[in-house]
Scaffold this motif. Sequence first.
Motif, PDB file in Angstrom:
ATOM      1  N   GLU A 401       0.976  -1.118  -0.131  1.00 20.28           N
ATOM      2  CA  GLU A 401       0.188  -0.352   0.234  1.00 20.28           C
ATOM      3  C   GLU A 401       1.019   1.596  -0.191  1.00 20.28           C
ATOM      4  O   GLU A 401       0.784   2.358  -0.732  1.00 20.28           O
ATOM      5  CB  GLU A 401      -1.295  -0.003   0.966  1.00 20.28           C
ATOM      6  CG  GLU A 401      -1.836   1.353   0.560  1.00 20.28           C
ATOM      7  CD  GLU A 401      -3.077   1.263   0.360  1.00 20.28           C
ATOM      8  OE1 GLU A 401      -3.258   1.936  -0.244  1.00 20.28           O
ATOM      9  OE2 GLU A 401      -3.404  -0.693  -0.291  1.00 20.28           O
ATOM     10  N   ARG A 402       2.255   0.861   1.010  1.00 18.45           N
ATOM     11  CA  ARG A 402       2.843   2.244   0.794  1.00 18.45           C
ATOM     12  C   ARG A 402       3.183   3.149  -0.888  1.00 18.45           C
ATOM     13  O   ARG A 402       4.499   3.261  -0.605  1.00 18.45           O
ATOM     14  CB  ARG A 402       3.852   2.332   2.089  1.00 18.45           C
ATOM     15  CG  ARG A 402       5.082   1.155   1.685  1.00 18.45           C
ATOM     16  CD  ARG A 402       5.998   0.878   2.736  1.00 18.45           C
ATOM     17  NE  ARG A 402       6.653   0.019   2.629  1.00 18.45           N
ATOM     18  CZ  ARG A 402       7.752   0.265   1.936  1.00 18.45           C
ATOM     19  NH1 ARG A 402       8.127   1.398   1.452  1.00 18.45           N
ATOM     20  NH2 ARG A 402       8.673  -0.694   1.901  1.00 18.45           N
ATOM     21  N   LEU A 403       3.512   1.805  -0.977  1.00 15.83           N
ATOM     22  CA  LEU A 403       4.266   1.896  -2.421  1.00 15.83           C
ATOM     23  C   LEU A 403       2.943   1.941  -4.207  1.00 15.83           C
ATOM     24  O   LEU A 403       4.016   2.481  -4.803  1.00 15.83           O
ATOM     25  CB  LEU A 403       5.062   0.573  -2.906  1.00 15.83           C
ATOM     26  CG  LEU A 403       6.310   0.380  -2.661  1.00 15.83           C
ATOM     27  CD1 LEU A 403       7.331  -1.031  -2.752  1.00 15.83           C
ATOM     28  CD2 LEU A 403       7.352   1.747  -1.685  1.00 15.83           C
ATOM     29  N   LYS A 404       1.902   2.169  -4.125  1.00 17.45           N
ATOM     30  CA  LYS A 404       0.953   2.266  -4.347  1.00 17.45           C
ATOM     31  C   LYS A 404       1.267   3.458  -5.262  1.00 17.45           C
ATOM     32  O   LYS A 404       0.728   3.893  -6.013  1.00 17.45           O
ATOM     33  CB  LYS A 404      -0.324   2.051  -4.233  1.00 17.45           C
ATOM     34  CG  LYS A 404      -0.330   0.717  -4.564  1.00 17.45           C
ATOM     35  CD  LYS A 404      -2.374  -0.132  -4.026  1.00 17.45           C
ATOM     36  CE  LYS A 404      -2.559  -1.756  -3.327  1.00 17.45           C
ATOM     37  NZ  LYS A 404      -3.705  -1.899  -3.408  1.00 17.45           N
ATOM     38  N   THR A 405       1.723   4.253  -3.971  1.00 22.30           N
ATOM     39  CA  THR A 405       2.198   5.903  -4.644  1.00 22.30           C
ATOM     40  C   THR A 405       2.852   6.191  -4.448  1.00 22.30           C
ATOM     41  O   THR A 405       3.478   6.651  -3.472  1.00 22.30           O
ATOM     42  CB  THR A 405       0.795   7.160  -3.718  1.00 22.30           C
ATOM     43  OG1 THR A 405      -0.760   6.314  -4.714  1.00 22.30           O
ATOM     44  CG2 THR A 405       0.899   8.208  -4.803  1.00 22.30           C
ATOM     45  N   CYS A 406       3.991   6.531  -5.504  1.00 22.43           N
ATOM     46  CA  CYS A 406       5.945   6.612  -5.309  1.00 22.43           C
ATOM     47  C   CYS A 406       6.095   7.995  -5.727  1.00 22.43           C
ATOM     48  O   CYS A 406       5.556   8.269  -6.958  1.00 22.43           O
ATOM     49  CB  CYS A 406       6.267   5.692  -4.977  1.00 22.43           C
ATOM     50  SG  CYS A 406       5.828   4.582  -6.932  1.00 22.43           S
ATOM     51  N   CYS A 407       6.975   9.220  -4.850  1.00 21.64           N
ATOM     52  CA  CYS A 407       6.974   9.692  -5.761  1.00 21.64           C
ATOM     53  C   CYS A 407       8.435   9.455  -6.764  1.00 21.64           C
ATOM     54  O   CYS A 407       9.383   8.662  -5.823  1.00 21.64           O
ATOM     55  CB  CYS A 407       7.817  10.728  -4.554  1.00 21.64           C
ATOM     56  SG  CYS A 407       8.155  11.858  -6.066  1.00 21.64           S
ATOM     57  N   SER A 408       9.664   9.675  -7.561  1.00 22.32           N
ATOM     58  CA  SER A 408      10.558   9.290  -8.736  1.00 22.32           C
ATOM     59  C   SER A 408      11.805  10.749  -8.211  1.00 22.32           C
ATOM     60  O   SER A 408      12.247  10.595  -8.058  1.00 22.32           O
ATOM     61  CB  SER A 408      10.360   9.264  -9.651  1.00 22.32           C
ATOM     62  OG  SER A 408      10.319  11.122 -10.315  1.00 22.32           O
TER      63      SER A 408
END
Length: 416
Positions: A401-408
């Motif tokens: 869940e914590r990686l379902k939206t990640c920033c590059s």
Amino acid sequence: MCSTGTNAELQQTSSDPALLLELKTRRPPSLEGRAGCETWSVDFSPDGAWFAWSMGHGIVWVVAWPLDSEDSQNAEIDRGDKSFSCGHPVWGLAFGPRPPKSSAVARQAKTGKTSKGSKSLLLATGLENGVIKIWNVLTGDAVFDLHGHEGVVRDLVFPQNGTLTLISSSRDKTLRIWDLAQKGKTVQVLSGHKDWISSCCVSSDCSMIASVADLTDLRSYTFIRKLTGGNYKTLFLLSSCDFSPDGAVLATAAFSGSSWWIDLWDPYTAEKLATLVDYFNDIGQNQISSIQFSPNGLHLAMVTDDRALRIWEPGQRGMVMQTKSDRASNGLCCKYHPQGGVIATGTRDGHVRFWRGPRTVPSLCHLCRSILRQSVSTHQMEPLPLPKRILQYLTYRNIPERLKTCCSSDEEDWEG
């Protein structure tokens, strides 16, 4: 620096460890940086033996790959550089036909119209005036023109089923399906899009066409669904899309005035699986232009305004590889070599760069999932009596869940 023809030169010196070489277009200084110089599209032939790019001013250049191959001088087929003058700026190009990948698609192709003989290699070029020109790569001859689009032909794709079917997307807000076996007869016109169609792709089983975020059944030519989701409160542009090699995931790229992002979708259920997003301070200065999955499905390559190339492993925080930050990279498109390991990118100044991609050996689990998902949809997977964790893995729902939206943007530059 050595010559590869009359209009391009090969350069191999670079401070970036990932850059293998660069093809630079020769043109008068008065034309440098002017509109019409752009490399909007690049492509490798299905067997990886040829490379083509739109080098600006209506010219498409085709070279044997690898560039230093001895076969280009000692083969029965002419492997010399080839130049195609299209008369108008070239925005899209594609080699075809593309042989089937799976046995199921191969059986379907036997009942359809396939190319005859191993010496048939076509190159489709989509022009700014809406015309599509078809070329015979091996002879250098123009075969015929396709007329119908009323705007820029932005993207072209041959389905991976061995047939002479060609799909085109255009700024006239339509998709067109052509039968090249019948001299380019228009099979279907798919209209109803509200915006320009900048990109299209076909699933590996040739059942679906994605025109960025719209899905259409390729067999019945009926609209399936539009992929929507997220709290996007500003206007944004959808720029690129690509199916994973097994067809189980669709990646779409978009950008607005303050960010760009990539969404991963299950095309069968319209469920959003993950999002990669990048925020920046300079409004309108960081578009995402192109994305493509690696041939093994492990990685996703992307071209943005601020970096020549990034490579992401879906579900992971940060990049597997990314070139150094460079506002002058001018990237427009990217394409993996069919066997992986090399990614070609085209730039606004008409040049092409070849990058060394990460060489990662796929796990046995990944290989098994890829083979299974080529012929089994999510709807067919869900009723199977499998443990929850295995089912989540097979349907690409195993991303934390914590990686379902990640920033590059939190990651450091890739140093080699």
